[in-house]
Design a protein around this motif. Sequence first.
Motif, PDB file in Angstrom:
ATOM      1  N   GLN A 104      20.652  -2.473  -2.085  1.00 38.93           N
ATOM      2  CA  GLN A 104      20.032  -1.368  -1.313  1.00 38.93           C
ATOM      3  C   GLN A 104      18.483  -1.123  -1.824  1.00 38.93           C
ATOM      4  O   GLN A 104      18.338  -0.992  -3.036  1.00 38.93           O
ATOM      5  N   THR A 105      17.681  -0.762  -1.028  1.00 34.58           N
ATOM      6  CA  THR A 105      16.519  -0.074  -1.470  1.00 34.58           C
ATOM      7  C   THR A 105      16.079   1.116  -0.620  1.00 34.58           C
ATOM      8  O   THR A 105      16.877   1.451   0.260  1.00 34.58           O
ATOM      9  N   GLN A 106      15.040   1.880  -0.764  1.00 26.93           N
ATOM     10  CA  GLN A 106      14.539   2.805   0.295  1.00 26.93           C
ATOM     11  C   GLN A 106      12.982   2.520   0.805  1.00 26.93           C
ATOM     12  O   GLN A 106      12.223   2.087   0.045  1.00 26.93           O
ATOM     13  N   ALA A 107      13.048   2.853   2.116  1.00 27.80           N
ATOM     14  CA  ALA A 107      11.888   3.097   2.687  1.00 27.80           C
ATOM     15  C   ALA A 107      11.075   4.175   2.115  1.00 27.80           C
ATOM     16  O   ALA A 107      11.764   5.293   1.839  1.00 27.80           O
ATOM     17  N   GLN A 108       9.900   4.196   1.993  1.00 27.15           N
ATOM     18  CA  GLN A 108       9.302   5.293   1.092  1.00 27.15           C
ATOM     19  C   GLN A 108       7.672   5.440   1.516  1.00 27.15           C
ATOM     20  O   GLN A 108       7.240   4.447   1.736  1.00 27.15           O
ATOM     21  N   LEU A 109       7.267   6.597   1.435  1.00 27.32           N
ATOM     22  CA  LEU A 109       5.805   6.994   1.545  1.00 27.32           C
ATOM     23  C   LEU A 109       5.138   6.850   0.193  1.00 27.32           C
ATOM     24  O   LEU A 109       5.674   7.439  -0.702  1.00 27.32           O
ATOM     25  N   PHE A 110       4.166   6.114   0.347  1.00 24.35           N
ATOM     26  CA  PHE A 110       3.286   5.993  -1.055  1.00 24.35           C
ATOM     27  C   PHE A 110       1.726   6.214  -0.677  1.00 24.35           C
ATOM     28  O   PHE A 110       1.298   6.267   0.481  1.00 24.35           O
ATOM     29  N   THR A 111       1.233   6.928  -1.634  1.00 29.43           N
ATOM     30  CA  THR A 111      -0.346   7.368  -1.740  1.00 29.43           C
ATOM     31  C   THR A 111      -0.933   7.045  -2.942  1.00 29.43           C
ATOM     32  O   THR A 111      -0.301   6.604  -3.953  1.00 29.43           O
ATOM     33  N   ARG A 112      -2.140   7.332  -3.015  1.00 26.53           N
ATOM     34  CA  ARG A 112      -2.890   7.049  -4.409  1.00 26.53           C
ATOM     35  C   ARG A 112      -2.326   8.291  -5.438  1.00 26.53           C
ATOM     36  O   ARG A 112      -2.137   9.430  -4.825  1.00 26.53           O
ATOM     37  N   PRO A 113      -2.422   7.961  -6.744  1.00 22.83           N
ATOM     38  CA  PRO A 113      -2.237   9.006  -7.677  1.00 22.83           C
ATOM     39  C   PRO A 113      -3.150  10.322  -7.677  1.00 22.83           C
ATOM     40  O   PRO A 113      -4.158  10.028  -7.234  1.00 22.83           O
ATOM     41  N   GLY A 114      -2.199  11.165  -7.444  1.00 25.44           N
ATOM     42  CA  GLY A 114      -3.070  12.713  -7.454  1.00 25.44           C
ATOM     43  C   GLY A 114      -3.239  12.938  -5.817  1.00 25.44           C
ATOM     44  O   GLY A 114      -3.801  13.993  -5.533  1.00 25.44           O
ATOM     45  N   ASP A 115      -2.726  12.369  -4.980  1.00 26.13           N
ATOM     46  CA  ASP A 115      -2.876  12.492  -3.626  1.00 26.13           C
ATOM     47  C   ASP A 115      -1.600  12.904  -2.925  1.00 26.13           C
ATOM     48  O   ASP A 115      -1.060  11.895  -2.167  1.00 26.13           O
ATOM     49  N   ALA A 116      -0.777  13.685  -3.377  1.00 28.80           N
ATOM     50  CA  ALA A 116       0.692  13.778  -2.965  1.00 28.80           C
ATOM     51  C   ALA A 116       0.677  14.388  -1.621  1.00 28.80           C
ATOM     52  O   ALA A 116      -0.371  15.189  -1.201  1.00 28.80           O
ATOM     53  N   LEU A 117       1.528  13.870  -0.700  1.00 28.32           N
ATOM     54  CA  LEU A 117       1.638  14.126   0.742  1.00 28.32           C
ATOM     55  C   LEU A 117       3.320  14.519   1.062  1.00 28.32           C
ATOM     56  O   LEU A 117       3.710  13.544   1.065  1.00 28.32           O
ATOM     57  N   ALA A 118       3.325  15.579   1.579  1.00 23.56           N
ATOM     58  CA  ALA A 118       4.814  15.935   1.948  1.00 23.56           C
ATOM     59  C   ALA A 118       4.942  15.504   3.324  1.00 23.56           C
ATOM     60  O   ALA A 118       3.888  15.092   3.922  1.00 23.56           O
ATOM     61  N   LEU A 119       6.096  14.977   3.685  1.00 21.01           N
ATOM     62  CA  LEU A 119       6.439  14.266   4.979  1.00 21.01           C
ATOM     63  C   LEU A 119       5.904  15.319   6.282  1.00 21.01           C
ATOM     64  O   LEU A 119       5.441  14.842   7.440  1.00 21.01           O
ATOM     65  N   SER A 120       5.964  16.650   5.803  1.00 22.21           N
ATOM     66  CA  SER A 120       5.813  17.858   6.972  1.00 22.21           C
ATOM     67  C   SER A 120       4.109  17.676   7.053  1.00 22.21           C
ATOM     68  O   SER A 120       3.756  18.050   8.303  1.00 22.21           O
ATOM     69  N   GLU A 121       3.437  16.978   6.290  1.00 18.63           N
ATOM     70  CA  GLU A 121       1.989  17.049   6.284  1.00 18.63           C
ATOM     71  C   GLU A 121       1.345  15.601   6.956  1.00 18.63           C
ATOM     72  O   GLU A 121       0.137  15.704   7.219  1.00 18.63           O
ATOM     73  N   LEU A 122       2.324  14.800   7.060  1.00 12.91           N
ATOM     74  CA  LEU A 122       1.968  13.320   7.692  1.00 12.91           C
ATOM     75  C   LEU A 122       1.284  13.618   8.981  1.00 12.91           C
ATOM     76  O   LEU A 122       0.330  12.644   9.501  1.00 12.91           O
ATOM     77  N   ALA A 123       1.477  14.696   9.913  1.00 15.09           N
ATOM     78  CA  ALA A 123       0.863  14.708  11.172  1.00 15.09           C
ATOM     79  C   ALA A 123      -0.509  14.999  11.137  1.00 15.09           C
ATOM     80  O   ALA A 123      -1.408  14.834  11.959  1.00 15.09           O
ATOM     81  N   THR A 124      -1.040  15.404   9.893  1.00 18.52           N
ATOM     82  CA  THR A 124      -2.537  15.586   9.724  1.00 18.52           C
ATOM     83  C   THR A 124      -3.114  14.533   9.206  1.00 18.52           C
ATOM     84  O   THR A 124      -4.326  14.430   9.360  1.00 18.52           O
ATOM     85  N   VAL A 125      -2.475  13.471   9.253  1.00 18.01           N
ATOM     86  CA  VAL A 125      -2.998  12.073   8.743  1.00 18.01           C
ATOM     87  C   VAL A 125      -3.091  10.950  10.087  1.00 18.01           C
ATOM     88  O   VAL A 125      -2.025  10.906  10.388  1.00 18.01           O
ATOM     89  N   THR A 126      -4.222  10.798  10.342  1.00 13.35           N
ATOM     90  CA  THR A 126      -4.410   9.781  11.595  1.00 13.35           C
ATOM     91  C   THR A 126      -3.739   8.402  11.466  1.00 13.35           C
ATOM     92  O   THR A 126      -3.694   7.992  10.334  1.00 13.35           O
ATOM     93  N   LEU A 127      -3.191   7.702  12.571  1.00  7.63           N
ATOM     94  CA  LEU A 127      -2.524   6.578  12.279  1.00  7.63           C
ATOM     95  C   LEU A 127      -3.401   5.634  11.849  1.00  7.63           C
ATOM     96  O   LEU A 127      -2.960   4.721  10.859  1.00  7.63           O
ATOM     97  N   THR A 128      -4.836   5.620  11.868  1.00  5.23           N
ATOM     98  CA  THR A 128      -5.818   4.547  11.589  1.00  5.23           C
ATOM     99  C   THR A 128      -5.927   4.689   9.722  1.00  5.23           C
ATOM    100  O   THR A 128      -6.333   3.837   9.191  1.00  5.23           O
ATOM    101  N   GLN A 129      -5.440   5.808   9.600  1.00  6.69           N
ATOM    102  CA  GLN A 129      -5.178   6.129   7.815  1.00  6.69           C
ATOM    103  C   GLN A 129      -3.771   5.713   7.229  1.00  6.69           C
ATOM    104  O   GLN A 129      -3.669   6.096   6.062  1.00  6.69           O
ATOM    105  N   GLN A 130      -3.038   5.173   8.171  1.00  7.03           N
ATOM    106  CA  GLN A 130      -1.691   4.718   7.651  1.00  7.03           C
ATOM    107  C   GLN A 130      -1.366   3.126   7.795  1.00  7.03           C
ATOM    108  O   GLN A 130      -1.967   2.658   8.786  1.00  7.03           O
ATOM    109  N   MET A 131      -0.482   2.546   7.244  1.00  9.06           N
ATOM    110  CA  MET A 131      -0.161   1.362   7.018  1.00  9.06           C
ATOM    111  C   MET A 131       1.314   1.115   6.895  1.00  9.06           C
ATOM    112  O   MET A 131       1.996   1.910   6.045  1.00  9.06           O
ATOM    113  N   VAL A 132       1.984   0.088   7.443  1.00  2.00           N
ATOM    114  CA  VAL A 132       3.608  -0.236   7.121  1.00  2.00           C
ATOM    115  C   VAL A 132       3.530  -1.709   6.768  1.00  2.00           C
ATOM    116  O   VAL A 132       2.939  -2.559   7.269  1.00  2.00           O
ATOM    117  N   PHE A 133       4.306  -1.821   5.786  1.00  2.00           N
ATOM    118  CA  PHE A 133       4.544  -2.986   5.346  1.00  2.00           C
ATOM    119  C   PHE A 133       6.159  -3.269   5.423  1.00  2.00           C
ATOM    120  O   PHE A 133       7.172  -2.491   4.757  1.00  2.00           O
TER     121      PHE A 133
END
Length: 224
Positions: A104-133
């Motif tokens: 097993q593994t986990q699906a997880q949110l990753f950002t650059r070091p120093g740019d912590a982002l809570a899941l509740s803040e995800l709505a403030t990030v536009t979809l064009t600034q997000q990517m999924v692999f």
Amino acid sequence: MLRCVLIAVLLGGVCLTVRAETVRFYLPSLPGIYEERDGKPAGLYADLLQHMAGHAGVSLSMFIASRPRIQQSMQLQDDACSAVTLPANVPAPAGMQYVFPMGQTQAQLFTRPGDALALSELATVTLTQQMVFGEGVASVLQQRGLPVPARSQSLQEAVAMLQGQRIRVLFATRAALSRLAPGTLAAGPELGALVSWFTCSVHMPPAMVQRLASAWRQVPLPRF
């Protein structure tokens, strides 16, 4: 050819072609996990596959491939195998059958070091600034009712885009990014569990499927 002639003599003029027992394994490049070094697949996953092949007594050919090529190979080759990482309740993709759960593994949110982002803040990030692999990670986002951003076919490209500030968020699995150098990315909230499956073509003979599954049980698998 000489061997064939000798067999033909022994069998009264009939020459039989014996097919070698081979398995072809396809997977996209994953840094440190499955990548090309000196023109050959290498990394943690490549090492595990060699152990499995040794226990199964088969000849293994490994290839770095795109997802479309993997799908095509599964449809056309009865000795083709790959790996998929999906939620436990998701059936195997078309043309594939589950052979062995490697962990097993986990699906997880990753950002650059120093740019912590809570899941509740995800709505403030536009979809064009997000990517999924990964299809499994996209499935987890859908199950949580989150919008699915553009999908990357290359993990290396997605990581480079995050580091270059072309995107702010990358959704991926913890396993896929586990071999990156410490400090490359910052791991954020976990989104859901996924199962990593060794899969093979639905056309693979059942006896070989059972043989490969038995071989995997003898391989010490890592934890992610």
